[in-house]
Scaffold this motif. Sequence first.
Motif, PDB file in Angstrom:
ATOM      1  N   GLN A   1      41.782  11.273  29.541  1.00 28.97           N
ATOM      2  CA  GLN A   1      40.994  11.053  28.323  1.00 28.97           C
ATOM      3  C   GLN A   1      41.858  10.575  27.154  1.00 28.97           C
ATOM      4  O   GLN A   1      41.339  10.094  26.151  1.00 28.97           O
ATOM      5  CB  GLN A   1      40.185  12.291  27.925  1.00 28.97           C
ATOM      6  CG  GLN A   1      40.994  13.492  27.536  1.00 28.97           C
ATOM      7  CD  GLN A   1      41.210  14.464  28.686  1.00 28.97           C
ATOM      8  OE1 GLN A   1      41.442  14.052  29.832  1.00 28.97           O
ATOM      9  NE2 GLN A   1      41.135  15.751  28.406  1.00 28.97           N
TER      10      GLN A   1
ATOM     11  N   GLU B   1      41.679   6.918  25.445  1.00 32.55           N
ATOM     12  CA  GLU B   1      40.784   6.569  24.336  1.00 32.55           C
ATOM     13  C   GLU B   1      41.349   6.960  22.976  1.00 32.55           C
ATOM     14  O   GLU B   1      40.705   6.751  21.959  1.00 32.55           O
ATOM     15  CB  GLU B   1      39.427   7.237  24.562  1.00 32.55           C
ATOM     16  CG  GLU B   1      38.762   6.761  25.839  1.00 32.55           C
ATOM     17  CD  GLU B   1      37.521   7.557  26.185  1.00 32.55           C
ATOM     18  OE1 GLU B   1      37.023   8.296  25.312  1.00 32.55           O
ATOM     19  OE2 GLU B   1      37.050   7.430  27.321  1.00 32.55           O
ATOM     20  N   VAL B   2      42.542   7.525  22.951  1.00 32.30           N
ATOM     21  CA  VAL B   2      43.174   7.945  21.699  1.00 32.30           C
ATOM     22  C   VAL B   2      44.145   6.856  21.251  1.00 32.30           C
ATOM     23  O   VAL B   2      44.887   6.308  22.057  1.00 32.30           O
ATOM     24  CB  VAL B   2      43.928   9.284  21.892  1.00 32.30           C
ATOM     25  CG1 VAL B   2      44.671   9.687  20.630  1.00 32.30           C
ATOM     26  CG2 VAL B   2      42.967  10.381  22.322  1.00 32.30           C
ATOM     27  N   ASP B   3      44.132   6.545  19.958  1.00 30.60           N
ATOM     28  CA  ASP B   3      45.096   5.587  19.401  1.00 30.60           C
ATOM     29  C   ASP B   3      46.371   6.331  19.037  1.00 30.60           C
ATOM     30  O   ASP B   3      46.335   7.304  18.272  1.00 30.60           O
ATOM     31  CB  ASP B   3      44.540   4.920  18.136  1.00 30.60           C
ATOM     32  CG  ASP B   3      43.476   3.894  18.437  1.00 30.60           C
ATOM     33  OD1 ASP B   3      43.383   3.449  19.597  1.00 30.60           O
ATOM     34  OD2 ASP B   3      42.743   3.537  17.499  1.00 30.60           O
TER      35      ASP B   3
ATOM     36  N   ALA C   1      38.272  12.065  16.507  1.00 32.57           N
ATOM     37  CA  ALA C   1      37.417  10.875  16.481  1.00 32.57           C
ATOM     38  C   ALA C   1      36.201  11.136  15.606  1.00 32.57           C
ATOM     39  O   ALA C   1      35.745  12.268  15.465  1.00 32.57           O
ATOM     40  CB  ALA C   1      36.975  10.520  17.899  1.00 32.57           C
ATOM     41  N   ASP C   2      35.710  10.085  14.999  1.00 33.58           N
ATOM     42  CA  ASP C   2      34.425  10.172  14.308  1.00 33.58           C
ATOM     43  C   ASP C   2      33.587   8.989  14.769  1.00 33.58           C
ATOM     44  O   ASP C   2      33.989   8.244  15.661  1.00 33.58           O
ATOM     45  CB  ASP C   2      34.598  10.217  12.784  1.00 33.58           C
ATOM     46  CG  ASP C   2      35.261   8.969  12.216  1.00 33.58           C
ATOM     47  OD1 ASP C   2      35.388   7.970  12.938  1.00 33.58           O
ATOM     48  OD2 ASP C   2      35.641   8.997  11.029  1.00 33.58           O
ATOM     49  N   LYS C   3      32.420   8.797  14.184  1.00 34.43           N
ATOM     50  CA  LYS C   3      31.526   7.756  14.689  1.00 34.43           C
ATOM     51  C   LYS C   3      32.058   6.340  14.463  1.00 34.43           C
ATOM     52  O   LYS C   3      31.644   5.411  15.142  1.00 34.43           O
ATOM     53  CB  LYS C   3      30.142   7.903  14.080  1.00 34.43           C
ATOM     54  CG  LYS C   3      30.116   7.743  12.584  1.00 34.43           C
ATOM     55  CD  LYS C   3      28.729   7.949  12.042  1.00 34.43           C
ATOM     56  CE  LYS C   3      28.757   7.798  10.515  1.00 34.43           C
ATOM     57  NZ  LYS C   3      27.450   7.976   9.954  1.00 34.43           N
TER      58      LYS C   3
ATOM     59  N   ALA D   1      35.604   5.576  14.199  1.00 32.44           N
ATOM     60  CA  ALA D   1      36.981   5.352  14.667  1.00 32.44           C
ATOM     61  C   ALA D   1      37.329   6.331  15.780  1.00 32.44           C
ATOM     62  O   ALA D   1      36.855   7.462  15.794  1.00 32.44           O
ATOM     63  CB  ALA D   1      37.958   5.518  13.503  1.00 32.44           C
ATOM     64  N   PRO D   2      38.190   5.876  16.711  1.00 33.74           N
ATOM     65  CA  PRO D   2      38.634   6.797  17.764  1.00 33.74           C
ATOM     66  C   PRO D   2      39.626   7.818  17.213  1.00 33.74           C
ATOM     67  O   PRO D   2      40.141   7.672  16.102  1.00 33.74           O
ATOM     68  CB  PRO D   2      39.313   5.864  18.772  1.00 33.74           C
ATOM     69  CG  PRO D   2      39.774   4.699  17.960  1.00 33.74           C
ATOM     70  CD  PRO D   2      38.766   4.546  16.855  1.00 33.74           C
ATOM     71  N   ALA D   3      39.887   8.837  17.999  1.00 34.64           N
ATOM     72  CA  ALA D   3      40.906   9.821  17.620  1.00 34.64           C
ATOM     73  C   ALA D   3      42.241   9.112  17.530  1.00 34.64           C
ATOM     74  O   ALA D   3      42.488   8.132  18.237  1.00 34.64           O
ATOM     75  CB  ALA D   3      40.962  10.935  18.654  1.00 34.64           C
ATOM     76  N   ARG D   4      43.092   9.611  16.622  1.00 33.01           N
ATOM     77  CA  ARG D   4      44.408   9.000  16.504  1.00 33.01           C
ATOM     78  C   ARG D   4      45.481  10.040  16.300  1.00 33.01           C
ATOM     79  O   ARG D   4      45.251  11.072  15.690  1.00 33.01           O
ATOM     80  CB  ARG D   4      44.490   7.936  15.423  1.00 33.01           C
ATOM     81  CG  ARG D   4      43.842   8.201  14.153  1.00 33.01           C
ATOM     82  CD  ARG D   4      43.917   7.043  13.205  1.00 33.01           C
ATOM     83  NE  ARG D   4      45.061   7.218  12.330  1.00 33.01           N
ATOM     84  CZ  ARG D   4      45.383   6.423  11.351  1.00 33.01           C
ATOM     85  NH1 ARG D   4      44.660   5.366  11.118  1.00 33.01           N
ATOM     86  NH2 ARG D   4      46.415   6.655  10.595  1.00 33.01           N
TER      87      ARG D   4
END
Length: 142
Positions: free
Chosen positions: A60, A63-65, A87-89, A91-94
Amino acid sequence: MDSPVSPRPAEPGPRRRDRHGRGMRGPVAPPQVPLSTSRSESFHDLVRDSVDRLERRWPQLAEVDFLVMEVPVALDDTVPLGSSEPADKNAPARIVVYRRPVEIRTKSRDERALLVHEVVVEQVAELLGLAPESVDPRYGQD
């Protein structure tokens, strides 16, 4: 009587030798040799290696930057080595690793690689809501 106009001198071609008769200097090292990579590129490679190690166990994370920034924005007296944002609607999690604070705390490339991996593991653990030891069983053993 008019004096003849001397023809315009020819434009010099590419230099083959310097003024001392030696050949032109080339690069110190070819591009594939580690000497030619900058500290920034080397640091990015360390982060990438650490992320690759963790993605095998945690798919998983694809999907993280993962980002590298020079320095964190100073909010208080402490200087973080990394940070994570869920993550929010929009932007992906970073996960961000701060290069200069990590470099200042290490003396060699091996130490830097260990600290980078430790920071990445801690930030992934915080993002996933897990203990760092469960993200990477070798955490803290190096």
